[in-house]
Design a protein around this motif. Structure first.
Motif, PDB file in Angstrom:
ATOM      1  N   ALA A  25       1.413  -1.038  -0.042  1.00 44.33           N
ATOM      2  CA  ALA A  25      -0.278  -0.462   0.286  1.00 44.33           C
ATOM      3  C   ALA A  25       1.192   1.263  -0.013  1.00 44.33           C
ATOM      4  O   ALA A  25       2.321   0.954   0.364  1.00 44.33           O
ATOM      5  N   ARG A  26       0.226   2.538  -0.478  1.00 41.27           N
ATOM      6  CA  ARG A  26       1.190   3.591  -0.537  1.00 41.27           C
ATOM      7  C   ARG A  26       1.684   3.980   0.947  1.00 41.27           C
ATOM      8  O   ARG A  26       0.984   3.859   2.258  1.00 41.27           O
ATOM      9  N   GLY A  27       2.785   4.580   0.863  1.00 44.64           N
ATOM     10  CA  GLY A  27       3.911   4.304   2.212  1.00 44.64           C
ATOM     11  C   GLY A  27       4.429   2.838   2.868  1.00 44.64           C
ATOM     12  O   GLY A  27       4.309   3.065   4.085  1.00 44.64           O
ATOM     13  N   MET A  28       3.510   1.909   2.847  1.00 43.66           N
ATOM     14  CA  MET A  28       4.386   0.302   3.142  1.00 43.66           C
ATOM     15  C   MET A  28       5.054  -0.195   2.362  1.00 43.66           C
ATOM     16  O   MET A  28       5.076  -0.435   1.306  1.00 43.66           O
ATOM     17  N   LEU A  29       6.219  -0.924   2.990  1.00 38.35           N
ATOM     18  CA  LEU A  29       6.683  -1.414   2.642  1.00 38.35           C
ATOM     19  C   LEU A  29       7.429  -2.739   3.576  1.00 38.35           C
ATOM     20  O   LEU A  29       6.690  -3.098   4.316  1.00 38.35           O
ATOM     21  N   GLU A  30       7.382  -4.315   2.703  1.00 39.55           N
ATOM     22  CA  GLU A  30       7.607  -5.225   3.409  1.00 39.55           C
ATOM     23  C   GLU A  30       8.332  -6.045   2.841  1.00 39.55           C
ATOM     24  O   GLU A  30       8.615  -5.972   1.957  1.00 39.55           O
ATOM     25  N   PHE A  31       9.107  -7.296   3.084  1.00 38.79           N
ATOM     26  CA  PHE A  31       9.689  -7.813   2.379  1.00 38.79           C
ATOM     27  C   PHE A  31       8.990  -9.354   1.287  1.00 38.79           C
ATOM     28  O   PHE A  31       8.448  -9.140   1.741  1.00 38.79           O
ATOM     29  N   THR A  32       9.494  -9.592   0.669  1.00 42.41           N
ATOM     30  CA  THR A  32       9.066  -9.956  -0.746  1.00 42.41           C
ATOM     31  C   THR A  32       9.474 -12.016  -0.348  1.00 42.41           C
ATOM     32  O   THR A  32       8.790 -12.657  -0.108  1.00 42.41           O
ATOM     33  N   LEU A  33      10.651 -12.002   0.248  1.00 45.10           N
ATOM     34  CA  LEU A  33      11.001 -13.273   1.000  1.00 45.10           C
ATOM     35  C   LEU A  33      10.635 -13.731   2.210  1.00 45.10           C
ATOM     36  O   LEU A  33      10.421 -12.968   2.504  1.00 45.10           O
ATOM     37  N   PRO A  34       9.800 -14.915   1.517  1.00 44.48           N
ATOM     38  CA  PRO A  34       9.583 -15.791   4.143  1.00 44.48           C
ATOM     39  C   PRO A  34      10.793 -15.736   4.235  1.00 44.48           C
ATOM     40  O   PRO A  34      12.414 -15.915   3.599  1.00 44.48           O
ATOM     41  N   TYR A  35      10.760 -15.303   5.538  1.00 41.94           N
ATOM     42  CA  TYR A  35      11.194 -15.555   6.224  1.00 41.94           C
ATOM     43  C   TYR A  35      12.660 -14.810   6.243  1.00 41.94           C
ATOM     44  O   TYR A  35      13.454 -14.944   6.928  1.00 41.94           O
ATOM     45  N   PHE A  36      13.019 -13.454   5.217  1.00 41.42           N
ATOM     46  CA  PHE A  36      13.774 -12.878   4.812  1.00 41.42           C
ATOM     47  C   PHE A  36      14.018 -12.257   6.131  1.00 41.42           C
ATOM     48  O   PHE A  36      14.918 -12.042   6.629  1.00 41.42           O
ATOM     49  N   LYS A  37      12.844 -11.492   7.089  1.00 42.56           N
ATOM     50  CA  LYS A  37      13.448 -10.524   7.991  1.00 42.56           C
ATOM     51  C   LYS A  37      14.372 -11.200   8.970  1.00 42.56           C
ATOM     52  O   LYS A  37      15.192 -10.732   9.800  1.00 42.56           O
ATOM     53  N   GLU A  38      13.450 -12.975   9.844  1.00 40.06           N
ATOM     54  CA  GLU A  38      14.255 -13.544  10.673  1.00 40.06           C
ATOM     55  C   GLU A  38      15.488 -14.136  10.381  1.00 40.06           C
ATOM     56  O   GLU A  38      16.173 -13.924  11.222  1.00 40.06           O
ATOM     57  N   TYR A  39      15.511 -13.826   9.110  1.00 40.66           N
ATOM     58  CA  TYR A  39      17.158 -14.482   8.521  1.00 40.66           C
ATOM     59  C   TYR A  39      18.364 -13.217   8.354  1.00 40.66           C
ATOM     60  O   TYR A  39      19.230 -13.484   9.023  1.00 40.66           O
TER      61      TYR A  39
END
Length: 364
Positions: free
Chosen positions: A341-355
């Motif tokens: 959504a506008r002004g929002m971001l998230e990682f595309t890859l699963p568990y990339f944040k945790e890695y």
């Protein structure tokens, strides 16, 4: 039944979701000499299925009697390798024609160049290639050259420049290249290769989540394994639509599942699943990012939520908005992050944040 899931790289998986249309499109368009798909760039993040798609298209074109397919790698001696491969893959009839070209000699031991060593220049290779293409064209044979995971090396740039010349001279030659978005972008924006900006582009994005759900359900059912709807949804969420994750999770579950897959089964393979993602994909993805890109993704990973606002990142990185926008765009183009959504971001890859969080000490 053999395990139908294939998390290895390069092979066309038995279960090749959401790519059949792309394969058919390319295979059809290549046979139209006026199609922009005569030169095609396929891009996407690692593990999204670029190589498998390229392999599938190459196999389909090789099966046609009036097509010759040569798969090149990004290395030295590109022209020599191309000429060698054409000669090796040609039919006996075509080999007899090629054997008449001045400068090459075919024998039981393969191709031999009749030039003296000091004469084997790029110009001579170009002349030989043009002579070979003349012979192929006389027999109405088209040549498809594929290059997987292309690197913008001087050798590759020289070859692509020659390819442009061959197209201008109306030779029946086509080129498909796969690569990471930033590497293909570098090729397209090279001063002498801007014609690539007019080539066809295929972005391989994540798989359809509903397709993943039905595929898991139907495939495991053939082995007599049942999966409840809530477990199926949990499986799909674990993949986030990432093609490599889809194959890897299916492969691991197939190896241990007996009659039923439960949430406990998912937990059982979780460690191996995450370790394999990290070892085979995520380590390399992070390695290829710039120091500023690292700072950006680390700030995202440290956020308390999966979805992060750009305002939060601006505050944490203490950088002006235009600076943040530039690196946001770079990571969006690289398909490492997405904007739900506008002004929002998230990682595309699963568990990339945790890695990232688990390996943070290696990246700061």
């Amino acid at each position: 039944m053999n395990n139908p899931f294939n998390p290895s790289f390069g092979k066309v998986p038995n279960i090749f979701l959401d790519r059949a249309h792309a394969v058919t499109k390319l295979s059809t368009e290549l046979q139209n000499p006026n199609s922009p798909y005569q030169t095609t760039l396929i891009y996407g993040v690692r593990g999204v299925g670029k190589t498998s798609l390229l392999t599938d298209v190459g196999n389909k074109m090789s099966a046609k009697k009036n097509w010759l397919v040569v798969n090149l790698t990004t290395n030295y001696n590109v022209l020599q390798t191309l000429i060698d491969s054409i000669c090796q893959k040609s039919s006996p009839e075509i080999k007899r024609l090629l054997d008449k070209i001045e400068g090459i000699k075919l024998s039981a031991f393969g191709i031999q160049f009749e030039y003296r060593l000091q004469e084997l220049t790029e110009t001579n290779y170009q002349i030989l290639l043009e002579n070979i293409l003349d012979k192929l064209q006389a027999k109405n044979i088209s040549l498809l050259v594929t290059i997987d995971e292309v690197d913008p090396t001087p050798e590759i740039k020289n070859f692509i420049s020659l390819y442009q010349l061959l197209i201008r001279e109306n030779y029946q030659i086509s080129l498909i290249m796969t690569g990471l978005p930033n590497k293909l972008s570098e090729l397209q924006n090279d001063d002498v290769l801007t014609f690539l900006l007019r080539s066809a582009r295929m972005e391989l994005s994540n798989l359809d989540l509903l397709s993943i759900k039905h595929s898991y359900q139907d495939t495991f059912a053939k082995k007599g394994i049942t999966i409840s709807d809530d477990v199926l949804i949990a499986m799909v969420k674990k993949t986030k639509g990432y093609a490599y994750s889809f194959q890897l999770l299916g492969y691991l579950l197939w190896e241990i599942a007996d009659k039923k897959i439960t949430l406990a089964t998912l937990e059982q393979i979780q460690g191996e699943y995450l370790a394999t993602l990290g070892r085979n994909v995520y380590y390399k993805v992070l390695q290829e990012l710039s120091p500023v890109d690292h700072s950006f993704v680390i700030a995202m990973a440290k956020a308390p939520t999966q979805v992060v606002t750009t305002a939060y990142l601006q505050q944490k990185l203490d950088k002006p908005k235009n600076y943040l926008s530039m690196y946001r765009k770079r990571l969006l183009d690289a398909q490492v992050i997405k904007s739900p959504a506008r002004g929002m971001l998230e990682f595309t890859l699963p568990y990339f944040k945790e890695y990232i969080l688990e390996n943070l000490k290696f990246y700061v």
